[in-house]
Write a protein that holds these residues in place. Structure first.
Motif, PDB file in Angstrom:
ATOM      1  N   ILE A  73       7.087 -14.683   8.330  1.00 57.56           N
ATOM      2  CA  ILE A  73       7.526 -13.527   7.328  1.00 57.56           C
ATOM      3  C   ILE A  73       6.282 -12.734   7.022  1.00 57.56           C
ATOM      4  O   ILE A  73       5.320 -13.206   6.584  1.00 57.56           O
ATOM      5  N   PRO A  74       6.256 -11.408   7.449  1.00 53.27           N
ATOM      6  CA  PRO A  74       5.254 -10.332   6.821  1.00 53.27           C
ATOM      7  C   PRO A  74       5.157 -10.375   5.335  1.00 53.27           C
ATOM      8  O   PRO A  74       6.137  -9.897   4.830  1.00 53.27           O
ATOM      9  N   LEU A  75       4.080 -10.251   4.835  1.00 55.38           N
ATOM     10  CA  LEU A  75       3.900 -10.327   3.415  1.00 55.38           C
ATOM     11  C   LEU A  75       2.622  -9.288   3.121  1.00 55.38           C
ATOM     12  O   LEU A  75       1.950  -9.250   4.068  1.00 55.38           O
ATOM     13  N   GLY A  76       2.586  -8.616   1.943  1.00 54.08           N
ATOM     14  CA  GLY A  76       1.469  -7.806   1.672  1.00 54.08           C
ATOM     15  C   GLY A  76       0.661  -8.600   0.307  1.00 54.08           C
ATOM     16  O   GLY A  76       1.585  -9.308  -0.420  1.00 54.08           O
ATOM     17  N   ILE A  77      -0.443  -8.507   0.342  1.00 56.43           N
ATOM     18  CA  ILE A  77      -1.482  -9.172  -0.459  1.00 56.43           C
ATOM     19  C   ILE A  77      -2.208  -8.361  -1.466  1.00 56.43           C
ATOM     20  O   ILE A  77      -2.893  -7.579  -0.997  1.00 56.43           O
ATOM     21  N   LYS A  78      -1.801  -8.465  -2.711  1.00 60.41           N
ATOM     22  CA  LYS A  78      -2.530  -7.715  -3.770  1.00 60.41           C
ATOM     23  C   LYS A  78      -4.017  -7.626  -3.628  1.00 60.41           C
ATOM     24  O   LYS A  78      -4.672  -9.036  -3.462  1.00 60.41           O
ATOM     25  N   ASP A  79      -4.904  -6.822  -3.942  1.00 59.46           N
ATOM     26  CA  ASP A  79      -6.311  -6.940  -3.373  1.00 59.46           C
ATOM     27  C   ASP A  79      -6.966  -7.623  -4.305  1.00 59.46           C
ATOM     28  O   ASP A  79      -8.231  -7.692  -4.364  1.00 59.46           O
ATOM     29  N   LEU A  80      -6.605  -8.177  -5.494  1.00 64.14           N
ATOM     30  CA  LEU A  80      -7.159  -9.270  -6.406  1.00 64.14           C
ATOM     31  C   LEU A  80      -7.447 -10.557  -5.716  1.00 64.14           C
ATOM     32  O   LEU A  80      -8.275 -11.384  -6.052  1.00 64.14           O
ATOM     33  N   PHE A  81      -6.825 -10.973  -4.494  1.00 67.90           N
ATOM     34  CA  PHE A  81      -6.766 -12.017  -3.854  1.00 67.90           C
ATOM     35  C   PHE A  81      -7.971 -12.167  -2.831  1.00 67.90           C
ATOM     36  O   PHE A  81      -7.588 -11.293  -2.054  1.00 67.90           O
TER      37      PHE A  81
END
Length: 495
Positions: A73-81
């Motif tokens: 499953i393709p996800l986006g990751i917030k730049d805080l992680f």
């Protein structure tokens, strides 16, 4: 291919296992969609090579059988992680070119489950903001527009890139963080589901800190079921985080029966704030009616210290931020200011921070430093902590009376235009958190569920606040609201 990106996580999971398409196909569709949506500015960086490699491994894992729910499953990751080897700046110039040599616990767990990272997502600088206008990458534009008005709207903040990417079908889900409403408010503004778990449910290790006693990671998805799937993968005890709870992680998806007969839902009278728009009042009343129709008992409750929550939050959060952000000094990593001959270490600190931090971050550091300073600590910080205890006791008293969840509006309005509050008193922007900050102060779980549109065609959300550690029950009640509202609206593609 574009239709692939519109699927829910649950549907994609089932179709991947049925062999209808591959993770490689789904990943390419998301990468293409993200590249074509540069106008939204939702992504800070795309990780195409990493995504393709993860997708190939996910396909092999699915073929072997027994793959986890998020596999492929393709996800986006917030730049805080922090993602190992990938630019992770917390949307701040002071962390320019920072490439972490380690992985946050939450993202490590997602990769272990076979999830695919298509990129890092834009956000407010250091998660400080409610409109995604404080980012060093520039503001994110919401995929939604008002009827008859093409001015770009805020997707909310600080997880604005996450909200915009999920709402615009650029990825199937995204991570967010919530310190005072930064998952729930953007979710409400963009017509998606956002979950802020109980404090300690998800590890904070490897997530750039804003206010350590308030920050909590959570999922942002299109449906409650998708959030349940994603939260199970993100949650769990982590010995590297001293605030991580050593508790078993339930199967949140299995709890989604939709049966809420006999549940007792509270409506706090203090959330009927002065000047509340009629549309917000109406959708709140409709949410209560949905729950009654589903068999729940809806009763009025009182949370008497609610009116002190916002001022207490804007003392505690900046105080913790001023301590956490003291580590950015230009010495070990990130931006380093150029010095003239004869300049010393103090000049380096001052110039680096002046150049690296944006205006809103500087404002909050100064507020935080002030309230922690000698002579003001007792008057501000200590008093705010006492108020926080009283707010927590309000919730405990209500739950002790048998209340299973609390229903409130998620935001005091629908999304506003970018730049609309630029000249306003900063307090006006802070008021966007009026319905959400109490949840963080008390460490409780909360979820925003889209429940309708305003007269200009923009999404409005309802918030459910759950009992501590009972995200499964809270999500089941949210599932009932979602089912009853039948919200299926999508933004018309203009980007």
């Amino acid at each position: 291919m574009s239709e692939l990106t519109r699927m829910t996580i649950a549907d994609a999971r089932d179709k991947l296992r049925a062999g209808d398409f591959s993770s490689a196909d789904l990943t390419e569709a998301c990468l293409d969609a993200a590249e074509a949506a540069s106008e939204l500015n939702a992504f800070s960086v795309l990780t195409a090579e990493m995504a393709r490699d993860q997708a190939a491994r996910a396909d092999a894992r699915i073929r072997d059988g027994g793959a986890p729910d998020l596999c492929g499953i393709p996800l986006g990751i917030k730049d805080l992680f922090c993602v190992e080897g990938v630019q992770s700046q917390a949307a701040s110039n002071i962390l320019e070119s920072f490439l972490p040599q380690y992985e946050s616990t939450v993202t490590a767990q997602l990769w272990d489950q076979g999830a695919v990272c298509i990129g890092k997502l834009n956000m407010d600088e250091f998660a400080m903001g409610s409109s995604n206008e404080t980012s060093c990458y520039g503001p994110v534009k919401s995929p939604w527009q008002r009827a008859g008005d093409n001015r770009p709207l805020t997707p909310g903040g600080s997880s604005g890139g996450s909200a915009a990417a999920v709402a615009a079908d650029l990825c199937l889900g995204a991570t967010g963080t919530d310190t005072g409403g930064s998952i729930r408010q953007p979710a409400a503004f963009t017509g998606i589901v956002g979950v802020k778990p109980t404090y300690g449910r998800c590890s904070r290790w490897g997530i750039v800190a804003f206010a350590s006693s308030l920050d909590q990671a959570g999922p942002m998805t299109r449906t409650v079921r998708d959030s349940a799937i994603m939260l199970r993968a993100m949650a769990g005890h982590d010995p590297k985080d001293s605030t991580s709870a050593d508790l078993p992680v339930p199967d949140f998806e299995a709890a989604l029966t939709g049966d809420i007969r006999g549940k007792k839902i509270g409506l706090p009278k203090e959330y009927r704030v002065e000047g509340m728009p009629a549309e917000i009042e109406a959708i709140w009343a409709r949410g209560a009616e949905m729950l009654r129709d589903a068999g729940a008992e809806v009763v009025d409750i009182s949370l008497p210290h609610t009116k002190y929550a916002l001022p207490a939050y804007y003392v505690i959060a900046p105080a913790e931020a001023s301590s956490n952000l003291a580590r950015y000094d230009g010495v070990r990593y990130g931006r380093r200011a150029k010095l003239a001959a004869g300049d010393g270490i103090t000049d380096l600190y001052e110039r680096t921070r002046a150049e690296g931090f944006g205006a809103e971050v500087k404002r909050r550091i100064m507020i935080g430093t002030y309230v922690l300073s000698a002579g003001y600590y007792d008057a501000y910080y200590l008093r705010a902590q006492k108020v926080r205890t009283l707010i927590k006791r309000d919730f405990e008293a209500v739950f002790d009376q048998g209340i299973d969840a609390i229903l409130t509006p998620a935001t005091p309005s629908a999304a506003f235009a970018l730049g609309e509050m630029a000249d306003a008193d900063p307090v006006q922007m802070y008021l966007n958190d009026v319905f959400t900050v109490t949840v963080n102060l008390a460490g409780l779980p909360g979820v925003s569920v889209p429940a309708g549109l305003d007269e200009k065609g923009l999404p409005l959300g309802l918030q459910l606040i759950g009992r501590p550690w009972e995200e499964a029950d809270m999500l089941n009640i949210a599932f009932a609201v979602e089912s009853a509202s039948g919200f299926a609206s999508k933004p018309e593609k203009w980007w």
